[in-house]
Scaffold this motif. Structure first.
Motif, mmCIF file in Angstrom:
data_model
loop_
_atom_site.group_PDB
_atom_site.id
_atom_site.type_symbol
_atom_site.label_atom_id
_atom_site.label_comp_id
_atom_site.label_asym_id
_atom_site.label_seq_id
_atom_site.Cartn_x
_atom_site.Cartn_y
_atom_site.Cartn_z
ATOM 1 N N GLY A 31 0.829 -1.204 0.000
ATOM 2 C CA GLY A 31 0.000 0.000 0.000
ATOM 3 C C GLY A 31 0.859 1.248 0.000
ATOM 4 N N ASP A 32 1.965 1.211 0.732
ATOM 5 C CA ASP A 32 2.892 2.340 0.769
ATOM 6 C C ASP A 32 3.562 2.515 -0.591
ATOM 7 N N ASP A 33 3.871 1.405 -1.276
ATOM 8 C CA ASP A 33 4.448 1.482 -2.615
ATOM 9 C C ASP A 33 3.496 2.216 -3.555
ATOM 10 N N GLN A 34 2.218 1.878 -3.489
ATOM 11 C CA GLN A 34 1.239 2.522 -4.369
ATOM 12 C C GLN A 34 1.121 4.007 -4.062
ATOM 13 N N GLN A 35 1.200 4.332 -2.786
ATOM 14 C CA GLN A 35 1.131 5.741 -2.394
ATOM 15 C C GLN A 35 2.320 6.518 -2.956
ATOM 16 N N ARG A 36 3.485 5.921 -2.918
ATOM 17 C CA ARG A 36 4.674 6.563 -3.468
ATOM 18 C C ARG A 36 4.562 6.730 -4.980
ATOM 19 N N ILE A 37 4.085 5.695 -5.646
ATOM 20 C CA ILE A 37 3.898 5.770 -7.097
ATOM 21 C C ILE A 37 2.914 6.874 -7.448
ATOM 22 N N ASP A 38 1.808 6.936 -6.713
ATOM 23 C CA ASP A 38 0.788 7.959 -6.976
ATOM 24 C C ASP A 38 1.362 9.363 -6.793
ATOM 25 N N PHE A 39 2.191 9.529 -5.782
ATOM 26 C CA PHE A 39 2.793 10.847 -5.529
ATOM 27 C C PHE A 39 3.695 11.255 -6.689
ATOM 28 N N ILE A 40 4.578 10.346 -7.108
ATOM 29 C CA ILE A 40 5.504 10.664 -8.195
ATOM 30 C C ILE A 40 4.745 10.925 -9.491
ATOM 31 N N GLN A 41 3.735 10.078 -9.764
ATOM 32 C CA GLN A 41 2.934 10.277 -10.971
ATOM 33 C C GLN A 41 2.249 11.636 -10.955
ATOM 34 N N GLN A 42 1.736 12.006 -9.807
ATOM 35 C CA GLN A 42 1.040 13.284 -9.692
ATOM 36 C C GLN A 42 1.985 14.459 -9.934
ATOM 37 N N GLN A 43 3.201 14.353 -9.416
ATOM 38 C CA GLN A 43 4.168 15.434 -9.617
ATOM 39 C C GLN A 43 4.551 15.567 -11.086
ATOM 40 N N ASP A 121 1.969 -7.471 -7.196
ATOM 41 C CA ASP A 121 2.849 -6.856 -6.193
ATOM 42 C C ASP A 121 4.266 -6.686 -6.734
ATOM 43 N N MET A 122 4.742 -7.680 -7.478
ATOM 44 C CA MET A 122 6.094 -7.575 -8.038
ATOM 45 C C MET A 122 6.151 -6.469 -9.095
ATOM 46 N N ALA A 123 5.119 -6.381 -9.915
ATOM 47 C CA ALA A 123 5.072 -5.337 -10.936
ATOM 48 C C ALA A 123 5.002 -3.960 -10.290
ATOM 49 N N LYS A 124 4.290 -3.878 -9.180
ATOM 50 C CA LYS A 124 4.182 -2.606 -8.465
ATOM 51 C C LYS A 124 5.539 -2.190 -7.899
ATOM 52 N N THR A 125 6.296 -3.163 -7.388
ATOM 53 C CA THR A 125 7.636 -2.866 -6.875
ATOM 54 C C THR A 125 8.556 -2.389 -7.988
ATOM 55 N N ASP A 126 8.475 -3.058 -9.150
ATOM 56 C CA ASP A 126 9.285 -2.649 -10.296
ATOM 57 C C ASP A 126 8.892 -1.257 -10.775
ATOM 58 N N LYS A 127 7.598 -0.978 -10.769
ATOM 59 C CA LYS A 127 7.128 0.338 -11.205
ATOM 60 C C LYS A 127 7.620 1.431 -10.271
ATOM 61 N N LEU A 128 7.636 1.146 -8.975
ATOM 62 C CA LEU A 128 8.126 2.127 -8.010
ATOM 63 C C LEU A 128 9.607 2.425 -8.252
ATOM 64 N N GLN A 129 10.397 1.377 -8.499
ATOM 65 C CA GLN A 129 11.821 1.580 -8.771
ATOM 66 C C GLN A 129 12.028 2.421 -10.026
ATOM 67 N N GLN A 130 11.211 2.157 -11.055
ATOM 68 C CA GLN A 130 11.310 2.939 -12.282
ATOM 69 C C GLN A 130 10.887 4.387 -12.041
ATOM 70 N N ALA A 131 9.826 4.571 -11.255
ATOM 71 C CA ALA A 131 9.343 5.914 -10.947
ATOM 72 C C ALA A 131 10.396 6.704 -10.177
ATOM 73 N N ASN A 208 7.444 13.081 2.706
ATOM 74 C CA ASN A 208 6.226 13.893 2.640
ATOM 75 C C ASN A 208 5.428 13.571 1.379
ATOM 76 N N TYR A 209 5.077 12.314 1.225
ATOM 77 C CA TYR A 209 4.327 11.901 0.049
ATOM 78 C C TYR A 209 2.970 11.303 0.410
ATOM 79 N N SER A 210 2.625 11.312 1.707
ATOM 80 C CA SER A 210 1.369 10.688 2.123
ATOM 81 C C SER A 210 0.160 11.538 1.795
#
Length: 236
Positions: A31-43, A121-131, A208-210
């Protein structure tokens, strides 16, 4: 005295409790990974239009200036104007080349990140690393544009152009004007450059991405290049 042995029921309860705790921890992590991805995508979305317009707007301006000055340098009859146009064509060409060799890519990262799969979940982890990788690259590019290195290199190019006019063509006053005009243009280019991803990276590193900001307004500007042509579209 016999050593204490937990009952089978107690052992089972302990195993179940541990499994539940691990499962909850894993869910929280994803869930935290998705939150981080959403923050980066939004920026990326927030700076997308600015990044695209700055990149192609300045490339179009510098490329057009180099072309026009290059043509003028070979067609005008006035020797002084011909020399000025030649110097201007060189400096404009260098600026346009730099825009191609070291482009602002936040708008590209925004589109590419949206297309990365995150269904597992693995794809989400990879996406976070790419983001995170794209965030670092975008922030570094913005930081370079604002850096003293960029200021000094731009000043050096404009200084050489001014010196060429002042000493090679023996026109000191025109040399100063050439230098001042070139510095004014490059400083304005630096001043108008995006800086969103630098602040986003700092916020991300501080955790500060929450808290998500307001919903991003859909982009209305679309800019595309096809050969020597630059197409600009605005959706009402």
């Amino acid at each position: 005295m016999q050593p204490f042995k937990p009952s089978p029921t107690a052992s089972l309860l302990s195993s179940v409790t541990l499994s539940v705790a691990l499962l909850l921890g894993a869910n929280s992590s994803h869930g935290d990974d998705q939150q981080r991805i959403d923050f980066i995508q939004q920026q990326f979305e927030q700076t997308r239009d600015h990044s695209e317009m700055w990149q192609w707007g300045w490339f179009g301006f510098l490329g057009s200036a180099a072309t026009v000055q290059g043509i003028a340098a070979n067609t005008v009859d006035d020797d002084k104007l011909q020399y000025d146009m030649s110097v201007g064509a060189v400096t404009s060409f260098l600026g346009a080349a730099d825009m191609l060799l070291n482009p602002m890519q936040s708008h590209n990262f925004s589109d590419q990140l949206q297309q990365v799969n995150s269904n597992s979940d693995m794809a989400k982890t990879d996406k976070l690393q790419q983001a995170e990788s794209w965030l670092a690259k975008a922030a570094a590019r913005e930081a370079y544009e604002q850096s003293w290195t960029n200021h000094l290199l731009s000043g050096l190019v404009n200084g050489l152009a001014g010196l060429a006019v002042a000493y090679d063509d023996k026109r000191p006053i025109d040399g100063w004007l050439t230098f001042a005009t070139g510095v004014a243009v490059t400083e304005f280019k630096i001043y108008t450059a995006p800086q969103t991803m630098m602040a986003a990276q700092q916020a991300y590193m501080n955790g500060n991405y929450s808290a998500q900001t307001a919903k991003v307004t859909p982009r209305r500007w679309n800019i595309a290049a096809a050969g020597p042509n630059l197409f600009v579209e605005y959706k009402f």
